[in-house]
Design a protein around this motif. Structure first.
Motif, PDB file in Angstrom:
ATOM      1  N   GLY A 312      36.913  24.271   3.747  1.00  0.00           N
ATOM      2  CA  GLY A 312      37.177  24.317   5.179  1.00  0.00           C
ATOM      3  C   GLY A 312      36.630  25.584   5.798  1.00  0.00           C
ATOM      4  N   VAL A 313      36.912  25.766   7.097  1.00  0.00           N
ATOM      5  CA  VAL A 313      36.509  26.960   7.835  1.00  0.00           C
ATOM      6  C   VAL A 313      37.644  27.356   8.765  1.00  0.00           C
ATOM      7  N   MET A 314      37.848  28.671   8.916  1.00  0.00           N
ATOM      8  CA  MET A 314      38.757  29.233   9.910  1.00  0.00           C
ATOM      9  C   MET A 314      37.932  29.872  11.020  1.00  0.00           C
ATOM     10  N   THR A 315      38.505  29.966  12.229  1.00  0.00           N
ATOM     11  CA  THR A 315      37.838  30.692  13.300  1.00  0.00           C
ATOM     12  C   THR A 315      38.869  31.372  14.188  1.00  0.00           C
ATOM     13  N   PHE A 316      38.489  32.538  14.748  1.00  0.00           N
ATOM     14  CA  PHE A 316      39.376  33.297  15.631  1.00  0.00           C
ATOM     15  C   PHE A 316      38.571  34.316  16.413  1.00  0.00           C
ATOM     16  N   LEU A 317      39.218  34.948  17.389  1.00  0.00           N
ATOM     17  CA  LEU A 317      38.625  35.992  18.222  1.00  0.00           C
ATOM     18  C   LEU A 317      39.373  37.295  18.002  1.00  0.00           C
ATOM     19  N   PHE A 318      38.678  38.436  18.138  1.00  0.00           N
ATOM     20  CA  PHE A 318      39.332  39.724  17.915  1.00  0.00           C
ATOM     21  C   PHE A 318      38.654  40.823  18.708  1.00  0.00           C
ATOM     22  N   LYS A 319      39.359  41.960  18.823  1.00  0.00           N
ATOM     23  CA  LYS A 319      38.814  43.187  19.397  1.00  0.00           C
ATOM     24  C   LYS A 319      39.124  44.358  18.464  1.00  0.00           C
ATOM     25  N   ASP A 320      38.407  45.466  18.678  1.00  0.00           N
ATOM     26  CA  ASP A 320      38.591  46.657  17.849  1.00  0.00           C
ATOM     27  C   ASP A 320      40.016  47.171  17.852  1.00  0.00           C
ATOM     28  N   ASP A 321      40.727  46.990  18.986  1.00  0.00           N
ATOM     29  CA  ASP A 321      42.060  47.584  19.120  1.00  0.00           C
ATOM     30  C   ASP A 321      43.150  46.791  18.420  1.00  0.00           C
ATOM     31  N   GLY A 322      42.782  45.717  17.717  1.00  0.00           N
ATOM     32  CA  GLY A 322      43.763  44.909  16.999  1.00  0.00           C
ATOM     33  C   GLY A 322      44.164  43.644  17.722  1.00  0.00           C
ATOM     34  N   SER A 323      43.659  43.455  18.944  1.00  0.00           N
ATOM     35  CA  SER A 323      43.924  42.203  19.651  1.00  0.00           C
ATOM     36  C   SER A 323      43.276  41.049  18.890  1.00  0.00           C
ATOM     37  N   VAL A 324      43.989  39.945  18.783  1.00  0.00           N
ATOM     38  CA  VAL A 324      43.473  38.811  18.018  1.00  0.00           C
ATOM     39  C   VAL A 324      44.053  37.519  18.578  1.00  0.00           C
ATOM     40  N   SER A 325      43.243  36.472  18.572  1.00  0.00           N
ATOM     41  CA  SER A 325      43.698  35.156  19.008  1.00  0.00           C
ATOM     42  C   SER A 325      44.456  34.474  17.878  1.00  0.00           C
ATOM     43  N   ASN A 326      44.885  33.237  18.130  1.00  0.00           N
ATOM     44  CA  ASN A 326      45.344  32.396  17.043  1.00  0.00           C
ATOM     45  C   ASN A 326      44.157  32.065  16.131  1.00  0.00           C
ATOM     46  N   VAL A 327      44.462  31.619  14.923  1.00  0.00           N
ATOM     47  CA  VAL A 327      43.428  31.237  13.960  1.00  0.00           C
ATOM     48  C   VAL A 327      43.479  29.724  13.771  1.00  0.00           C
ATOM     49  N   ALA A 328      42.377  29.054  14.120  1.00  0.00           N
ATOM     50  CA  ALA A 328      42.259  27.613  13.913  1.00  0.00           C
ATOM     51  C   ALA A 328      41.539  27.352  12.603  1.00  0.00           C
ATOM     52  N   TYR A 329      41.947  26.308  11.899  1.00  0.00           N
ATOM     53  CA  TYR A 329      41.283  25.969  10.637  1.00  0.00           C
ATOM     54  C   TYR A 329      41.118  24.469  10.519  1.00  0.00           C
ATOM     55  N   GLN A 330      40.178  24.069   9.674  1.00  0.00           N
ATOM     56  CA  GLN A 330      39.893  22.657   9.483  1.00  0.00           C
ATOM     57  C   GLN A 330      39.321  22.429   8.097  1.00  0.00           C
ATOM     58  N   ILE A 331      39.822  21.398   7.403  1.00  0.00           N
ATOM     59  CA  ILE A 331      39.305  20.939   6.110  1.00  0.00           C
ATOM     60  C   ILE A 331      38.969  19.462   6.261  1.00  0.00           C
ATOM     61  N   ALA A 332      37.740  19.086   5.902  1.00  0.00           N
ATOM     62  CA  ALA A 332      37.359  17.674   6.025  1.00  0.00           C
ATOM     63  C   ALA A 332      36.371  17.264   4.943  1.00  0.00           C
ATOM     64  N   SER A 333      36.442  17.920   3.791  1.00  0.00           N
ATOM     65  CA  SER A 333      35.606  17.518   2.649  1.00  0.00           C
ATOM     66  C   SER A 333      36.217  18.076   1.387  1.00  0.00           C
ATOM     67  N   GLU A 334      35.829  17.537   0.260  1.00  0.00           N
ATOM     68  CA  GLU A 334      36.357  17.979  -1.023  1.00  0.00           C
ATOM     69  C   GLU A 334      35.457  17.489  -2.146  1.00  0.00           C
ATOM     70  N   THR A 335      35.644  18.074  -3.318  1.00  0.00           N
ATOM     71  CA  THR A 335      35.136  17.493  -4.547  1.00  0.00           C
ATOM     72  C   THR A 335      36.369  17.220  -5.393  1.00  0.00           C
ATOM     73  N   CYS A 336      36.919  16.029  -5.221  1.00  0.00           N
ATOM     74  CA  CYS A 336      38.196  15.663  -5.840  1.00  0.00           C
ATOM     75  C   CYS A 336      38.359  14.154  -5.739  1.00  0.00           C
TER      76      CYS A 336
END
Length: 725
Positions: A312-336
């Motif tokens: 999967g992949v995670m994505t988010f936004l941030f700034k140097d001062d420690g400000s950060v958005s929520n973290v969205a993630y998604q998994i849609a493949s596997e070897t299983c």
């Protein structure tokens, strides 16, 4: 006089700089102000002039502080000059630098009583890796006196560094990105849904990031937030909390437009179902993100104690001062093959910015990792590069259903031609670091290469030792005449049924071996089979045999190197994987959940696709040599690679053999050859193959629909090089 000293010092400083050094920050106060400096403490501050030169004067206990970012710079050096007058006793004038946002300080220059003639500028400089690529750096100058006439002058505060230009850092876009998914508002609103993976990719108009990530990212409420929908399987009820991510709190270091996790490889967690694999991601800027920088971070969940891997992949936004958005993630493949699902969610996050220990070495190592990858082209380019072969490129990799394929590729003449790494929601945007499970290819890579390395390193028939003498749990008489090579061949003569895969697929094997997680449990079951045939004469597929092999190799290795040694970490990783420039994901493997921490020899590795082709080249093209130095026992390797008349034991059909941890396939009929044409390959559960062909051509595929054949692909590649010859 002061102005003259200042000129000479500056001239000397610039002469001494290396050709690639650049000025990151310079404050000489010649604009007659101290704008941008933060003043604090008792006393006064004033930019004063003497003999035509401006300096910042501080009195009593006054401090001036400035924040500076050295993002993108290495070999950073800080230099400060100070003069003083009217000091007494323990009074001081001090210039300092902090690499952690002001938590602690390092002295650069100090002037004390006796040096305070009010004229001479004393200079000092300081360099440390902690100053490199650091968005939280601060410099300060201060008076440490107790009277209003304790004077300190600060001047020529200079920070230099070498611009980091490697790693294709520069993004040349305008930042004008048209985005409909994973938008700024989405990441701050706390809601997301499944979307095409292109939303996690670096867009064409991305520009270089404004902010520099360094520190710890922590996710919040993992145990209560998340979604999971199975795709064609019905096993979710057998797991505990499979829809929730494990606790996530990890350090990262940014390097240009790349984000590097400090901890790589398989990471154990407290989650009942999942371990983490966290890979390097990307950082960039989009104009619509309100001055936040954007991150995409590839990761995988791997089933605890098993090799089932979901990317999967995670994505988010941030700034140097420690400000950060929520973290969205998604998994849609596997070897299983047995558990397929889509999973997604959005979690609160906290970002603690600070200078990460060892950051520069991480950056250097990552640069080397990327630079050492084999050159890559799309598999479609095979037709252009070999026009006279008249290839039907679409045939390559076609024997594995596209909806169940994770990755495939071919190496020809040192170029890695890659197929797509598709998911149920578009192409995976970070194919180079997609986590690919080994399953039973580990029998070749850990078991086969492991015994070949042991045999060569300690010449003296290590392969012929008795299992009973080196694996205490196999103390029964049925193991006394079984050698380590017999276990590698899965020809111990000890089994329940010789029907194809009967023992391996039995309920007893599932419950007694695969679903047990301590060394004592696995060893007890593995050694429990009774004698049915003479050792070395009959092949019966047993992952348990390769588990015993791993224990035997480790015991012999410790006999040579001491009880603190461990064959996987020491003999394979340090002596083979690192010299071969394999990625850090290969440095770890599944181990038992106890103090023994026994490495799983029959499955449990994770690869990147570049690791797969390097291992194949090491065996097929380089004959087990690194820089022309033989690393593996030549005889064992030659037998495994079907280069001798010793083809191995029959393995399920008349055209399949098994020898020293490797399969052999006779391609005579398929290719229309006049003579037997034996091709060595590795095979893994669900639909994994690594095929080492004549002409130093290597082909691999990772899939999970139990489609193991590669005949049509080999026929097509035979057009490039006549395998019959």
């Amino acid at each position: 006089m002061k102005a003259t000293i200042k000129y000479l010092v500056l001239a000397s400083a610039f002469v001494s700089l290396s050709a690639t050094a650049e000025q990151v920050f310079l404050e000489d106060f010649q604009d007659a102000n101290a704008n941008g400096w933060t003043m604090s403490g008792n006393g006064g501050n004033l930019v004063t002039v003497y003999a035509g030169n401006y300096s910042l004067r501080l009195t009593r206990a006054r401090t001036a502080t400035q924040s500076v970012s050295t993002a993108g710079y290495s070999n950073v050096n800080v230099s400060i000059e100070m003069a003083a007058s009217s000091l007494e006793g323990s009074d001081k004038c001090i210039g300092e630098v902090s690499s952690n946002g002001g938590t602690s300080w390092q002295t650069v220059v100090q002037v004390v009583d006796g040096q305070d003639n009010g004229v001479t500028l004393y200079s000092g400089s300081y360099s440390n890796v902690a100053l490199d690529d650091n968005s939280a750096l601060q410099v300060r100058v201060r008076a440490a006196g107790n009277w209003t006439n304790d004077y300190c002058w600060a001047d020529n505060i200079s920070i230099t560094g070498e611009q980091q230009t490697s790693l294709y850092d520069s993004l040349n876009g305008t930042g004008n990105v048209s985005r409909s998914a994973m938008t700024y508002s989405t990441l701050f609103s706390g809601y997301t849904s499944l979307t095409d993976f292109s939303a996690f990719a670096v867009p064409a108009q991305a520009k270089n990031p404004t902010h520099q990530f360094s520190g710890e990212l922590e996710l919040l409420n993992e145990s209560t937030t998340g979604n999971l929908v199975e795709q064609g399987t019905s096993l979710a009820g057998s797991y505990t909390d499979p829809e929730h991510l494990p606790e996530f709190s990890f350090e990262f270091v940014q390097h240009g437009t790349h984000l590097i996790p400090v901890e790589r490889g398989l990471i154990a967690t407290s989650h009942p179902a999942w371990s983490y694999i966290i890979e390097p991601g990307r950082v960039w800027q989009e104009n619509s993100d309100n001055n936040y920088s954007r991150v995409a971070l590839p990761f995988a969940l791997q089933e605890n104690g098993a090799n089932c891997t979901h990317n999967g992949v995670m994505t988010f936004l941030f700034k140097d001062d420690g400000s950060v958005s929520n973290v969205a993630y998604q998994i849609a493949s596997e070897t299983c093959a047995y558990f397929k699902f889509n999973s997604w969610g959005i979690l609160g996050a906290q970002y603690a910015p600070y200078a990460v220990t060892g950051a520069q070495q991480l950056q250097v190592d990552y640069e080397a990792e990327v630079a050492s990858r084999m050159p890559v082209k799309p598999v479609s380019e095979l037709d252009n590069d070999y026009p006279t072969a008249n290839l039907q490129v679409s045939v390559i990799g076609s024997e594995q259903s596209a909806t169940h394929s994770s990755a495939f590729g071919v190496v020809v003449d040192g170029t890695h031609y890659t197929g797509g790494c598709e998911t149920r929601y578009g192409s995976y945007p970070y194919c180079d670091v997609m986590a690919l499970p080994s399953y039973s290819t580990a029998k070749s890579v850990v078991g086969g290469i492991g015994l070949m390395r042991l045999e060569h390193k300690y010449a003296g028939s290590q392969k012929d030792v008795s299992v009973a003498n080196w694996v205490s749990s196999c103390g029964g008489s049925q193991w006394s005449d079984v050698t380590l090579e017999d276990t590698l061949d899965m020809a111990t003569g000890n089994y329940d049924s010789d029907a194809f895969q009967a023992d391996e697929a039995s309920t007893g094997m599932l419950n007694g071996f695969f679903l047990t997680y301590t060394d004592s449990q696995k060893s007890s079951f593995s050694c429990s089979y009774s004698r049915k045939a003479t050792p070395g004469t009959k092949w019966v597929y047993h992952t348990t045999d390769t588990y015993i092999l791993g224990k035997g190799i480790n015991a012999l290795y410790q006999a040579w190197e001491g009880s603190g040694a461990e064959f996987y970490a020491d003999m394979l990783v340090e002596e083979l994987w690192k010299p071969l420039d394999l990625s850090p994901v290969t440095y770890t493997t599944l181990r038992t959940f106890d103090t023994a921490a026994q490495a799983y020899t029959g499955y449990g590795l994770t690869y990147h696709r570049d690791d797969v082709v390097k291992l194949a080249e090491f065996l097929n093209k380089d004959d087990g040599k690194i820089n022309s130095v033989t690393m593996l026992d030549p005889t064992l390797l030659a037998d495994a690679m079907q280069q001798t008349s010793n083809r191995g034991l029959d393995a399920g059909s008349s055209i399949d053999k098994y020898q020293n941890g490797f399969w052999g396939w006779n391609a005579k009929q398929a290719l229309g050859c006049s003579n037997d044409t034996w091709i060595p390959y590795m095979s893994g559960y669900g639909g994994i193959g690594i095929v080492m062909l004549p002409g130093d051509i290597n082909y691999y595929f990772f899939s999970d629909n139990h489609e193991h054949t590669f005949v049509n692909t080999v026929i097509e590649l035979n057009k490039i090089y006549n395998f019959c010859s």
